[in-house]
Write an enzyme that holds these catalytic residues in place. Structure first.
Site, PDB file in Angstrom:
ATOM      1  N   LYS A  38      45.494  51.161  60.207  1.00 33.49           N
ATOM      2  CA  LYS A  38      45.405  51.970  58.994  1.00 33.49           C
ATOM      3  C   LYS A  38      45.462  53.465  59.268  1.00 33.49           C
ATOM      4  CE  LYS A  38      42.730  49.198  55.681  1.00 33.49           C
ATOM      5  NZ  LYS A  38      41.458  49.199  54.909  1.00 33.49           N
ATOM      6  N   GLY A  70      33.936  41.184  54.768  1.00 33.76           N
ATOM      7  CA  GLY A  70      32.720  41.504  54.028  1.00 33.76           C
ATOM      8  C   GLY A  70      32.060  42.797  54.429  1.00 33.76           C
ATOM      9  N   CYS A 121      37.494  45.150  41.211  1.00 37.77           N
ATOM     10  CA  CYS A 121      38.285  44.124  40.522  1.00 37.77           C
ATOM     11  C   CYS A 121      38.927  44.646  39.242  1.00 37.77           C
ATOM     12  CB  CYS A 121      37.410  42.912  40.192  1.00 37.77           C
ATOM     13  SG  CYS A 121      36.834  41.997  41.636  1.00 37.77           S
ATOM     14  N   HIS A 122      38.152  45.360  38.448  1.00 38.01           N
ATOM     15  CA  HIS A 122      38.610  45.744  37.110  1.00 38.01           C
ATOM     16  C   HIS A 122      39.294  47.100  37.075  1.00 38.01           C
ATOM     17  CE1 HIS A 122      36.759  42.293  35.139  1.00 38.01           C
ATOM     18  NE2 HIS A 122      35.721  42.470  35.933  1.00 38.01           N
ATOM     19  N   THR A 140      34.127  43.489  60.960  1.00 37.06           N
ATOM     20  CA  THR A 140      34.582  42.121  60.720  1.00 37.06           C
ATOM     21  C   THR A 140      35.999  41.885  61.230  1.00 37.06           C
ATOM     22  OG1 THR A 140      35.159  42.814  58.479  1.00 37.06           O
ATOM     23  CG2 THR A 140      33.061  41.679  58.769  1.00 37.06           C
ATOM     24  N   ASP A 182      37.150  53.689  56.677  1.00 38.24           N
ATOM     25  CA  ASP A 182      37.700  52.346  56.496  1.00 38.24           C
ATOM     26  C   ASP A 182      39.007  52.189  57.267  1.00 38.24           C
ATOM     27  OD1 ASP A 182      38.016  49.732  55.637  1.00 38.24           O
ATOM     28  OD2 ASP A 182      38.823  50.269  53.686  1.00 38.24           O
ATOM     29  N   GLU A 198      32.447  45.860  53.545  1.00 40.32           N
ATOM     30  CA  GLU A 198      32.077  46.752  52.442  1.00 40.32           C
ATOM     31  C   GLU A 198      30.770  46.331  51.773  1.00 40.32           C
ATOM     32  OE1 GLU A 198      35.807  47.963  53.558  1.00 40.32           O
ATOM     33  OE2 GLU A 198      35.307  45.919  52.963  1.00 40.32           O
ATOM     34  N   MET A 233      33.239  35.638  37.348  1.00 40.71           N
ATOM     35  CA  MET A 233      32.432  36.832  37.092  1.00 40.71           C
ATOM     36  C   MET A 233      30.973  36.514  37.374  1.00 40.71           C
ATOM     37  SD  MET A 233      32.057  39.952  36.201  1.00 40.71           S
ATOM     38  CE  MET A 233      30.488  40.795  36.043  1.00 40.71           C
TER      39      MET A 233
END
Length: 705
Positions: A340, A190, A623-624, A248, A313, A192, A662
């Site tokens: 990363k 969480g 998501c989209h 986290t 990140d 972000e 949603m």
């Protein structure tokens, strides 16, 4: 997809010993039976190596599908199956759990924790789950909405359940719990969204909280939960605690039973931008760090910070692996991680001392790691929060290596590492504000005008690649690689059969020769594979099992770059193979064609498209899809029938589709801001329609993203 295999030299044998001798030592350390895959990494050291060898380089060409099970969740599948006593336990998307007979595939039981679908708004990277833990007749699973649940392994009935988070805050759990010395260890995600990281231990019998270790300090006007946090607070500035801080513990853990040390990896800062988060100052402990704790008490022992003052990140939540290697002629108990940021780290796991670090992928944010200080040698231009200027960087927030598990073969001495090249343009967000819902980064997401022409998109996609790399951790160099034409390929399994198994984003499940990377066998899984395979045996017969199902971060946000032709689809299954497997998958259904965009005309004359773009990228694009181009898992809003004003506001503001996942944004976005988002989507729909018409005019078989 295309393959390119190179062998830079023959594999360096572990500690300079012959393969046979090294392998015998490794096998002696394994569990006597070794027919199960009883822990997440097949042991507390998380090496993901199995001594089972009936399926080997000579016999693998006879490998076939033995059985499969269709899953009832059409989202990303990232779980490592757990095999105990002839049974397979798997978690699926939405934190569901299933138990199968490992030999026949018969479903024994299924458990649905009934995660509220609107909780998906708090999940950065799909509603995935990476696995369960099994111990003493119980199955433990963390749920997306923050619960830790103990199930009876025989029946699937809940034994106890405890809430591990503050439900008023946007925490999630996607990682697999671990059981250490009678305690179930679990973290959360969480960062972000604006949370404070921690890892917790619960009594495996009762579910009672045993201890909690916070990874960033809280409000300094209040007593710190433990003395080490006072030390950590000196590395922060400003009012970080009001924004959560981040850090986290959403995935990696390992345990050394001899040293009695639990190792955890921590995540990125919240917000990303250090100038907003911490007034541009300090290392911000314990962000992006590897931390050693005592598993019975949670007491701090040591830490190593992988990326001080992180603002990219660059999490250190990637898999942590323990091994005994020889450095400078001396045996060392080491910890290995490829986080990363693109460097492969080897630490002394007793002390946290850095032994070596080298880049395993293209890196532009730093030129190397100073072995004396342990700190990266940074490129000043990468500090976008300080320069105020954009910086095109490798790797980006998707990482040179993310959560996808790596494996280690003690016989070859090689780590088998899924890597990727995925650049990102970092730029400060001059209009940042903290919001209750949506990402809180302080960095821009997307670009003002992502090009839509086929040639421009193809040029961008050509820079995005993936590879399976065999890495020598002692000599810190690549031994061989298999190149893929895309990123987000799956985790790996190494076996004593001289094989490495990996699924890939194109939907192939492949076996490679462990010493030189030759492709020995391949299977069409019909869907991208992200999860890592396992192997187990029942009644003397060896099986290979892997979860298939496209999704995760690659199936959500970067749609224009990961699935522009809509060829990838989610067909979620558990696939199980054996040398006598004769099963066949049914034919894959055709990919559903997108309808023709039908953008409505009821737009406000004063709608602000640029404001709508920014709001969309922060609140919707995860998501989209960035630039409103879906990667195929969530709906592509350019083609939505809900773009008319009344319907759009009912969904986005009021949450009319919350039960479908949603959530509503009332209290976060105003009606005027929602209208700006709608205007941006209508503009994108009009552009998609114009491109479609132009493409079809040129070629009836053409397709525009």
């Amino acid at each position: 997809m295309h393959y390119r295999i190179t062998a830079s030299r023959r594999p360096a044998l572990a500690a300079g010993r012959p393969v046979a001798a090294a392998l015998l030592l490794a096998l002696a350390a394994c569990s006597p039976a070794n027919v199960d895959w009883a822990e997440h990494g097949n042991g507390p050291e998380e090496q993901r190596f199995s001594r089972l060898d009936d399926i080997n380089a000579e016999s693998v060409d006879r490998l076939g599908l033995d059985w499969f099970a269709d899953l009832d969740t059409d989202r990303g599948q990232e779980a490592t199956p757990i095999a105990v006593g002839g049974k397979l336990y798997v978690s699926t998307a939405w934190s569901m759990v299933k138990a199968f007979d490992g030999r026949t595939g018969k479903l024994l039981w299924a458990y649905d924790p009934k995660v509220p679908r609107e909780w998906a708004v708090n999940a950065c990277c799909d509603v995935v789950n990476r696995g369960v833990a099994v111990s003493k007749g119980r199955v433990f699973v963390g749920t997306l909405d923050g619960r830790l649940v103990a199930l009876d392994a025989a029946t699937g009935r809940p034994v106890w359940s405890t809430l591990t988070i503050d439900p008023a805050k946007p925490y999630t759990i996607t990682g697999a719990p671990r059981v250490v010395k009678g305690k179930v260890i679990i973290g959360n995600g969480g960062a972000e969204y604006g949370v404070r990281g921690y890892v917790s231990a619960y009594d495996a019998d009762t579910g009672k909280l045993a201890w909690r270790f916070y990874t960033v300090p809280g409000d300094p006007s209040k007593p710190f939960e433990m003395p080490i946090l006072a030390r950590a607070a000196r590395t922060w500035a400003g009012t970080w605690w009001k924004m959560g801080g981040g850090g986290t513990v959403w995935d990696s853990m390992a345990y050394d039973p001899t040293l009695d040390l639990l190792y955890i990896g921590t995540g990125n800062g919240s917000p990303w931008n250090r100038r907003i988060r911490s007034a541009g100052k300090g290392d911000n402990l314990f962000l992006s760090s590897i931390i050693a704790l005592r598993p019975e008490t949670g007491a701090y022992v040591w830490h190593y910070q992988v990326t001080p003052g992180d603002e990219w990140d660059f999490t250190a939540t990637q898999p942590i692996m323990l091994a005994d290697l020889t450095f400078d002629g001396k045996p060392r108990k080491v910890l290995m991680q490829a986080p990363k940021n693109g460097f492969f780290y080897v630490l002394d796991r007793a002390t946290g001392k850095l032994l070596s670090a080298k880049a395993f992928a293209p890196v532009t944010w730093a030129s190397g790691i100073d072995l004396k200080t342990g700190r990266p040698i940074e490129n000043p231009a990468a500090r976008y929060s300080e320069t105020g200027k954009p910086f095109l960087q490798m790797p980006g927030p998707l990482g040179a290596h993310s959560w996808y598990p790596m494996s280690f073969n003690p016989g070859t001495g090689l780590v088998y590492l899924p890597t990727q090249t995925f650049p990102f343009l970092y730029a400060p967000d001059g209009e940042y504000r903290h919001n209750r819902r949506g990402w809180n980064l302080g960095a821009q997401m997307g670009t003002p005008a992502l090009p839509d022409a086929h040639g421009a998109l193809a040029a961008i996609r050509s820079t995005i690649k993936g590879a399976l790399v065999a890495w020598d951790p002692v000599r810190q160099r690549e031994v061989w690689r298999v190149d893929y034409g895309e990123a987000f390929n799956g985790g790996t399994l190494a076996t004593a059969g001289d094989l490495v198994f990996q699924g890939n984003a194109s939907g192939r499940f492949v076996a490679y020769k462990a010493d030189d990377g030759r492709r020995m066998w391949s299977f069409d899984a019909q869907s991208g594979i992200m999860a890592a395979p396992v192997t187990y045996a029942v009644a003397g017969k060896q099986y290979i099992a892997v979860m298939a199902g496209y999704g995760g971060v690659g199936g959500m946000g970067p749609g224009a770059l990961t699935n522009p032709d809509r060829s990838k689809r989610n067909i979620s299954r558990l696939l199980v193979f054996s040398l006598k497997g004769k099963a066949h998958l049914p034919p894959a259904p055709p990919v559903a064609a997108l309808p023709s965009p039908a953008p409505p005309a009821d737009l406000s004359a004063n709608a602000d498209l640029e404001s709508g773009r920014r709001l969309y990228e922060r609140s919707c694009g995860t998501c989209h899809g960035s630039a409103a181009i879906s990667a195929g898992i969530a709906p592509d809003l350019r083609y939505s029938q809900m773009l008319a004003k009344e319907a759009f506001h009912a969904v986005v503001l009021d949450g009319a589709l919350r039960d479908a996942g949603m959530a509503g944004f009332a209290g976060t976005l105003s009606a005027a801001e929602v209208e700006n988002v709608r205007a941006y989507l209508v503009a994108r729909a009009k552009l998609a329609l114009a491109l479609r018409r132009a493409t079809h005019a040129a070629s009836p078989q053409g397709h525009a993203p």
